[in-house]
Design a protein around this motif. Structure first.
Motif, short mmCIF file in Angstrom:
data_model
loop_
_atom_site.label_atom_id
_atom_site.label_comp_id
_atom_site.label_asym_id
_atom_site.label_seq_id
_atom_site.Cartn_x
_atom_site.Cartn_y
_atom_site.Cartn_z
N MET A 1 5.91 -14.26 14.84
CA MET A 1 5.88 -15.24 13.75
C MET A 1 4.60 -14.97 13.00
O MET A 1 3.51 -15.19 13.50
CB MET A 1 5.86 -16.67 14.30
N HIS A 2 4.71 -14.48 11.80
CA HIS A 2 3.51 -13.99 11.15
C HIS A 2 3.62 -14.09 9.63
O HIS A 2 4.29 -13.30 8.99
CB HIS A 2 3.28 -12.52 11.55
N GLY A 3 2.93 -15.08 9.11
CA GLY A 3 2.89 -15.22 7.65
C GLY A 3 3.96 -16.17 7.16
O GLY A 3 5.05 -16.26 7.74
N GLY A 4 3.65 -16.89 6.08
CA GLY A 4 4.63 -17.82 5.55
C GLY A 4 4.57 -17.93 4.05
O GLY A 4 4.24 -18.96 3.51
N PRO A 5 4.89 -16.85 3.32
CA PRO A 5 4.83 -16.93 1.86
C PRO A 5 5.95 -17.82 1.33
O PRO A 5 7.10 -17.66 1.73
CB PRO A 5 5.02 -15.49 1.41
N PHE A 6 5.60 -18.78 0.49
CA PHE A 6 6.55 -19.68 -0.14
C PHE A 6 7.78 -18.91 -0.64
O PHE A 6 7.65 -17.96 -1.41
CB PHE A 6 5.86 -20.30 -1.35
#
Lengths: 392, 392, 392, 392
Positions: D101-106
């Motif tokens: 789970m890595h990063g969460g760009p809109f």
């Protein structure tokens, strides 16, 4: 306020703690763009003036209810301030013809005509009263007929449509820099714009007269095209030279207006283009289709929301005042002649409850002009003897 | 602007992107608090007016250098706007005595007197010219002598100090609600305030005359105390009843002023209290010690910084205008009579470069008044016939 | 927030219409300057933490009544966020000595010490617990004794006063650039500063021990002056070389602290300098006279108003936390040694109701630092292999 | 910042004079909506991360020239801050399956997928790497293929389209409250939505597999319709019960994905839907026509202006990221199924120069969420023993 400053278009006031007010976003507008100016020009007398001032929607309370000027007890003092301003202002031309210049409601977010009081006074004092309703016949004439005449019970007898050969060539596709050269082809093409205005005026039940504001560069061939076109449209046309010759340059026009009225006084057949009891969107739709010749009207979400709110506040059955570019019959300044296959987009609607109309915005409207990069003030001076220079 | 609104004291303007200006913190002030008003009242003629307008410090550039109105080419247009305003305004009393009412510079951040032009015109038209310099003799008279007379080269002949027995009793410790009752003890105590003003006026080389603005509640015993005191001080005193009797009520005062001048025309001995070439802090110190009778002056850091900056800008050798409460000789409104053992605190100093003085602030000064909870507008009305009510 | 940005010191939020909030003036502060940080460091357990968080005064309602975090139901979620943060954080020195580093309340608007939980844990785990209370003994030690010890019921046994010969010479008038040169005269003069701190510590009932943080430039003659002075004051002194030699450099100091406690354990005689039930102004007055050695305290109007408001809110009987410069015993950083004939000016007072103290401001306090012209970030880099440079 | 507050959507910062910054209008956005998040997820390594950070367009100078993060020397320190954040974050499911789970760009103003680094690591560690590209296949899958795969050189082998019978019935016109009841007619009508997504996926050269996320309310008749439809479309379909049964509930899907890839590995035929070298408006037009099935695209004036500016800055040949509602294939959330006869309106375009794409806005996009009237915090609590309640 009566001073231009773009920095006052979007401001925040009431900063610095409770004793200095409650912070809020606000804006200044110039005097002519104020609803008070529209009211001054539409008021029939002091009593009507006070009533309209009291109906100005000034705020919403914390529960979302409308707050009118009357609710805060402001209309008495406002009326006192405007008591003398309501009286028409008499000036004269260089040839000593009497003229009332009274009121200047922005011809965009307001109806753009001289005051009702001035028109009524002029009607009482002369045989003929001529008034201006400028800013494009689709805007000025429409608002004069649908707003001012409706409120004041005025019945005009005739409408003069002012045109120039240059402008019609421009509408026929000639660039602004080449308007001085003869171009009968472009004129024949752009004349569709004049045709539309003539048809529009007739929709109000008024007989039109065409005044061609003559320029030195107009050629005989071009003038003939106009004259032939007017004959075909069965409308009187006059070449006016008022700029060059003063009143004498307009005598022919005056005689044609008089003879037109004698033949057919529009006062009997005059009527506004829409019933003000119709829903707001229908009224806008009628103007868009009948006058602008649009296929229809699109309402952006903000406009939809405002219309619902205004109709809830009881503003559903008043005239509509459409803010639109004067450069095109459409809402796109680049569309010349008689645009076709277009729709009008209304982005917002506001309620001038005191003036008694709703304003539909079809584009950005400037209510606080800014100064140009080199403002006129730089040229203005006053010498040691008090001689002022650079004003013009 | 000329409208009160506390919400305009602290504002942010120029929001909404580049085309609508550069965001900045700003504030409105009412017209009388503008430096332009001070300039209008101090200008000797149109040329001087334009020169002073051009010297208004309007901004600093990004490098911190001062920007004057002249640098942005504004003084020509400003002078054109004020051309007619510079002309004195003639009105008359109910008894038809001519009076010039001309200009209203805030008696706090400005010098508070009528215009130089009006005074000069009055001097040229009459044998005697009487002018008002109110707001406390420590403020009004001091600024009249040190600012207006200095700039205009005026040499007054005599000073009338207006007092009331009520105010002197108040300065002797009587609460405002009990001023109507005779109280010779409090009067004898509070009279030290009048003594200080007499001494102050004499420091300017002027012969004072005392005008007691008579009230119905003044008793004979109280009047006798005043008269004995004035005899002791070797100063003429007149009981005036102008409010009750009009011009006739002031005849005695007028005669005493004339006879005082005939005995001793102050014009010969008049001089300001300080040399304007002295450093700013010394000038403030002289006023504080000589007029307010303070032990000294404390300058808060912001004031120290401003003084250094102003002296760097060349504003070190102009008169100083002290903004101070009119309720006390000190800067604390609660200190009555002749306060002792106190120091004046200067919290900030600003440069009115166009007006030609620096303003030293000893407390908060309101330059944009707010409306009270129930503004006067609520009482004002205009009926259908145009009769305005509620103005007074 | 935990990022420096001067642009966030004074902001306006909630713009853009109702859906985006109500416009208000606000400001950010860095994490360590938040009242939440002070609370975290003073809380005795989770229950106390939640109770204190609930007492934070967050607003006033439209009627002027206080609104606490509890009133808006915020303390439960705030406690959940801080649950793990309340646990002391164990680290170690390079020589593997255990150290708790836990909490960082601003040593100015807060009490400036490590958390109560960390101190209590350390006391339970070791024979001796040493804690830091820096930022000048007049500030750090006073707040440690009067705020942290009072709240947590702590009874310290001894106080180590850390001094340098350089700083004492500076207090004796030597410019910063010449502190490396021997100057016995200046040292003898500046030592009055150390004398005052020794006297102050003894006022709390604590035996002091002096730690001279030794520099290579300290000369034998200078060291002898210190030693003679300490003998005269009947206080132990140790030359520490911890910077150069690590723990070994502090062994002598440790032994002197232990022997001092064995001779005279301050825990029995310790007491705060004032009774927290006294009125706010009296408490500030006691600190100013006993610790700072001021002649008295002046309260500016804003401070007077705040004190009255705080006492009305029930905040009159809690400790006071004075925000003052650490460069002088007075509130003027330029006054060195032991200043005399001065008064402290309190410009404002605020209520940290959750932390449980009132803060008295004697000058401007920065709660949101700005970046310097060339911020440290310009030097920081990270190469392609992840090696970070420029941090120190 | 990482905290929701609607009051931070439109703010003014830098007030309070020069030392506190230059006033400007600004706004906060939540962390996931920052361009930095998009960059973190697209960066191939530290070097690429630093290069992209340096290309962030942060301002325009007074002459209107762009200012990038590199120009102010910010990218080194930014890279240092993100050094560890760039490393993929390994977690596991309840059944101990490893997951990154890595990063969460809109998924709106950015591409909405997991980081490139995590995907590459997963590809290196396992036989199959499954990644999510949610928020509607017209948005998530399109951006995954056209932005992430293009930048990282990824070649997916297969696409799983997740659908529910409930959602397809909703697309067939069933109100949300009646989705639990069997409605084969609506399902047959709404299935056109699934058909469009299948066609779209095939346009990228990828073989689709349909995963029906099974609900208890799904009936046999409805399931049969889906299965018949998939047979007709020649696509594998699996009824998954992962929510109810964990990994076992997805075994069938997994096997179908594997067999689909064995039959036809999309990696060979995969290609983005447009050539990134095309003009911005053409790229948007291709997505609108091929994926959304619109008749065309209208660009509002602000969008036209931005596109011209971006192409001038060299941003004309990068992928486009369209911000659009996920509730409809069109830009109107109310248009269900497969909308026809509609146009997409692009109101503005912005340049994420560091991330390497331009964002086209088709509606209002929230980049700083607000709290609801009763925020979740009201339910969250922490008892005296540290037990937190109310999180879910």
């Amino acid at each position: 306020m009566d001073m231009n400053d773009r920095a006052l278009r979007n401001i925040i006031v009431g900063l610095g703690g409770k004793v200095n007010g409650i912070p809020r976003q606000d804006s200044f507008r110039i005097t002519v763009a104020a609803e008070v100016m529209a009211i001054l020009c539409l008021a029939s007398d002091l009593k009507d003036l006070k009533a309209r001032l009291g109906k100005i929607l000034v705020a919403y309370d914390l529960d979302g209810n409308p707050v009118y000027a009357h609710d805060i007890g402001a209309e008495g003092a406002m009326t006192a301030l405007l008591r003398d301003a309501l009286k028409p202002n008499l000036v004269q031309t260089l040839e000593n013809t009497p003229v009332f210049m009274h009121g200047g409601p922005f011809a965009n977010i307001a109806h753009g005509c001289n005051s009702v009081r001035a028109t009524e006074l002029a009607l009482g004092l002369g045989d003929y009263c001529i008034t201006e309703a400028g800013f494009g016949a689709d805007l000025g004439a429409e608002k004069f007929c649908d707003i001012k005449c409706r409120f004041a019970g005025l019945k005009p007898s005739c409408a003069v449509i002012v045109a120039t050969i240059r402008a019609l060539k421009y509408n026929g596709g000639v660039p602004k820099t080449e308007l001085a050269a003869e171009n009968t082809e472009a004129l024949s093409k752009g004349i569709v714009n004049l045709r539309t205005h003539i048809e529009n005026i007739r929709k109000f039940g008024l007989p039109p007269v065409i005044a061609i504001n003559r320029f030195a560069s107009d050629t005989d061939a071009e003038i003939k095209i106009i004259q032939d076109f007017c004959r075909e449209m069965d409308v009187e046309v006059s070449l006016t030279e008022v700029f060059a010759k003063g009143g004498e340059g307009g005598t022919d026009l005056a005689q044609k207006v008089v003879s037109t009225i004698e033949k057919n006084d529009g006062a009997a057949s005059f009527s506004p283009i829409y019933d003000e009891k119709l829903p707001i969107k229908e009224k806008i739709g009628i103007i868009a289709k009948e006058i602008y010749r649009a296929d229809g009207v699109d309402f952006l979400p903000a406009a939809e929301k405002s219309i619902a709110e205004i109709e809830k506040l009881g503003g559903g059955n008043v005239p509509v005042c459409i803010a639109k570019t004067q450069y095109s019959l459409s809402d796109d300044p680049a569309k010349l002649g008689k645009p076709e296959n277009f729709r009008i987009t209304v982005r917002d609607v506001r309620y001038s409850a005191g003036a008694g109309f709703v304003v539909a915005f079809t584009g950005d409207v400037m209510i606080m002009p800014g100064l140009p990069k080199a403002p006129a003030a730089l040229k203005i001076d006053c010498d040691d003897n008090g001689n002022i220079s650079g004003l013009f």
